[in-house]
Design an enzyme around this catalytic site. Structure first.
Site, PDB file in Angstrom:
ATOM      1  N   HIS A  21       0.872  -1.177   0.000  1.00 20.39           N
ATOM      2  CA  HIS A  21       0.000   0.000   0.000  1.00 20.39           C
ATOM      3  C   HIS A  21       0.908   1.225   0.000  1.00 20.39           C
ATOM      4  CE1 HIS A  21      -3.979   1.705   0.420  1.00 20.39           C
ATOM      5  NE2 HIS A  21      -3.583   2.459   1.429  1.00 20.39           N
ATOM      6  N   LYS A 166     -10.222   6.540  -3.785  1.00 24.24           N
ATOM      7  CA  LYS A 166      -9.262   7.574  -3.406  1.00 24.24           C
ATOM      8  C   LYS A 166      -7.906   7.147  -3.925  1.00 24.24           C
ATOM      9  CE  LYS A 166      -7.573   8.593   1.155  1.00 24.24           C
ATOM     10  NZ  LYS A 166      -7.909   9.116   2.488  1.00 24.24           N
ATOM     11  N   LYS A 168      -3.814   7.664  -3.801  1.00 20.53           N
ATOM     12  CA  LYS A 168      -2.746   8.196  -2.966  1.00 20.53           C
ATOM     13  C   LYS A 168      -1.681   8.754  -3.895  1.00 20.53           C
ATOM     14  CE  LYS A 168      -3.776   7.276   1.400  1.00 20.53           C
ATOM     15  NZ  LYS A 168      -3.793   8.325   2.433  1.00 20.53           N
ATOM     16  N   ASP A 197      -5.617  11.866  -2.297  1.00 23.61           N
ATOM     17  CA  ASP A 197      -5.011  12.255  -1.022  1.00 23.61           C
ATOM     18  C   ASP A 197      -3.530  12.494  -1.273  1.00 23.61           C
ATOM     19  OD1 ASP A 197      -4.228  12.700   1.558  1.00 23.61           O
ATOM     20  OD2 ASP A 197      -4.917  10.768   2.352  1.00 23.61           O
ATOM     21  N   GLU A 223      -7.542  15.833  -0.823  1.00 24.78           N
ATOM     22  CA  GLU A 223      -7.230  15.714   0.597  1.00 24.78           C
ATOM     23  C   GLU A 223      -5.808  16.179   0.895  1.00 24.78           C
ATOM     24  OE1 GLU A 223      -8.383  11.914   2.068  1.00 24.78           O
ATOM     25  OE2 GLU A 223      -7.284  12.106   3.952  1.00 24.78           O
ATOM     26  N   ASP A 248      -7.024  16.829   6.570  1.00 28.81           N
ATOM     27  CA  ASP A 248      -6.827  15.593   7.357  1.00 28.81           C
ATOM     28  C   ASP A 248      -5.760  15.838   8.421  1.00 28.81           C
ATOM     29  OD1 ASP A 248      -6.559  13.087   8.409  1.00 28.81           O
ATOM     30  OD2 ASP A 248      -5.926  12.104   6.569  1.00 28.81           O
ATOM     31  N   LYS A 272     -11.175  11.354  12.486  1.00 25.45           N
ATOM     32  CA  LYS A 272     -10.574  10.054  12.820  1.00 25.45           C
ATOM     33  C   LYS A 272     -10.585   9.911  14.329  1.00 25.45           C
ATOM     34  CE  LYS A 272      -7.621   9.810   8.732  1.00 25.45           C
ATOM     35  NZ  LYS A 272      -6.257   9.801   8.169  1.00 25.45           N
ATOM     36  N   GLU A 325     -14.194   6.155   4.592  1.00 25.91           N
ATOM     37  CA  GLU A 325     -13.137   5.338   3.976  1.00 25.91           C
ATOM     38  C   GLU A 325     -12.794   4.175   4.908  1.00 25.91           C
ATOM     39  OE1 GLU A 325      -9.763   7.994   3.546  1.00 25.91           O
ATOM     40  OE2 GLU A 325      -9.429   8.051   5.701  1.00 25.91           O
TER      41      GLU A 325
HETATM   42 MG   LIG Z   1      -5.397  11.368   4.576  1.00 28.47          MG
END
Ligand SMILES: [Mg+2]
Length: 374
Positions: A21, A166, A168, A197, A223, A248, A272, A325
């Site tokens: 990831h 999303k 990255k 993001d 993001e 974020d 979060k 998410e």
């Molecule tokens: Mg983030």
């Protein structure tokens, strides 16, 4: 007689991911979950999870430090305390322990789980009640390869598992990232909402250009394009770019949320539980955002099922303009709960049993738990 906190146990649980990831700051091949279990004097147990991303590459608390704080600071503070008043326990913790919001989140979650079981109510009811018991969940395309990401997105759309993705970005040159995003928007954009993001990777100049182009190509949400140290740039972008900007890393507590709103930010906040100190504490930030007209998004630290369900109980009580998410469990090769969540039709269903509504699978827990050094 009121039950008291009798014992607090914790484990570092290393679970491999289904694929590498790739994020702007690290590439993950394994996730370390810090799992906590609080046992009360009446025998009722509550579980919680504190999980961060990539050791110390994302946040200021490492899994090892979270466990150490729980053992050496939270446990002596809570042992013997009555368990029926979460506000009193949170005040006790916050007056004695600064920061450490990941550890606080795991403890708050476990206390809520136990209280829910004691009262026969789901955690969402303890938090005021669920507006929705089925919540939308996006998936993150982060294999690091454009063709693989498109193939993965197409497969998930065909299976009906997700309707939003999303990406990255931020680790590579701006041009490369824009080319990558454009290819994915062109391939999947008429069937799915595409968001990005940047994880703080761009300077203010790159962000101004990058965000303009992302907006023009049809990206729905951008993001944290700039550093959490540069909120002035984040606020400017939120006012000038037509696509919504999601804060974020810039916003953890309700104090951060208030400050950012007061300074003119007008995008959305990624909530979060680990940034705010738990599923009850995070609602303060959500309510500040609502008062300021800022949109809400249910964010993840890539938690396993325990942390994901704890978050979902909190998100279920809110009107989330941008969905969630909460796909963390799907990124892991295995689960340590006996009955995993079910993800279908782009959504996940909130468990309705008392407490969190999930139970640890003891064998799996012991299998993946890191063995203490001799
Ligand atoms: Mg983030």
């Amino acid at each position: 007689m009121t039950a008291t906190v009798e014992r607090i146990e914790s484990w570092l649980v290393d679970v491999p991911t289904i694929r590498p990831h790739k994020l702007s700051m690290t590439t993950m091949g394994c996730q370390t979950l810090v799992i906590v279990r609080i046992t009360r004097s009446d025998g009722i147990c509550g579980i919680g999870e504190a999980t961060t991303i990539g050791g110390l590459s994302y946040g200021v608390e490492s899994p090892e430090a979270i466990q150490s704080a729980i053992t050496h600071y939270f446990t002596p503070l809570l042992r013997g305390q009555p368990t029926d008043n979460l506000n009193a326990l949170t005040a006790r913790i916050n007056s004695a322990i600064k920061g450490n919001t990941f550890a606080k989140s795991a403890i708050e979650t476990a206390l809520l789980d136990a209280q829910g079981k004691a009262l026969g109510l789901p955690v969402s009811t303890l938090l005021g009640g669920a507006l929705n018991t089925v919540l939308p969940v996006l998936w993150t395309l982060a294999s690091g390869n454009t063709d693989n990401d498109i193939a993965e997105g197409q497969r998930l759309l065909d299976e009906g598992r997700h309707r939003a993705f999303k990406l990255k970005i931020g680790a590579r040159e701006l041009e490369t990232d824009l080319r990558h995003t454009r290819a994915i928007v062109e391939a999947l954009g008429d069937r799915a909402s595409i968001r990005v993001d940047v994880n703080q990777a761009w300077d203010a100049t790159s962000a101004a250009r990058g965000c303009r182009e992302l907006a023009a190509m049809g990206v729905d949400l951008i993001e944290q394009p700039v550093s959490a140290e540069d909120n002035a740039a984040l606020i400017r972008l939120s006012q000038r770019i037509e696509t919504a900007i999601l804060a974020d890393e810039s916003v953890a507590s309700h104090f951060d949320g208030y400050r950012l709103a007061q300074q003119g930010f007008n995008g959305a906040y990624a909530l979060k539980i680990a940034k705010a100190g738990g599923p009850a504490s995070v609602l303060k930030l959500a309510h500040v955002a609502q008062a300021a007209g800022i949109g809400l998004y249910g964010g993840t630290m890539l938690e396993g099922t325990v942390g994901t369900v704890a978050s979902l109980h909190a998100w279920s009580t809110l009107p989330l303009q941008w969905g969630t998410e909460m796909f963390g469990p799907l990124l892991l090769k295995d689960d340590i709960v006996s009955l995993p969540l079910s993800f279908t039709d782009g959504c996940v269903a909130l468990p309705q049993a008392p407490g969190l509504g999930v139970e640890l699978d003891e064998e799996k827990l012991q299998f993946y738990a890191r063995k203490q050094r001799e």
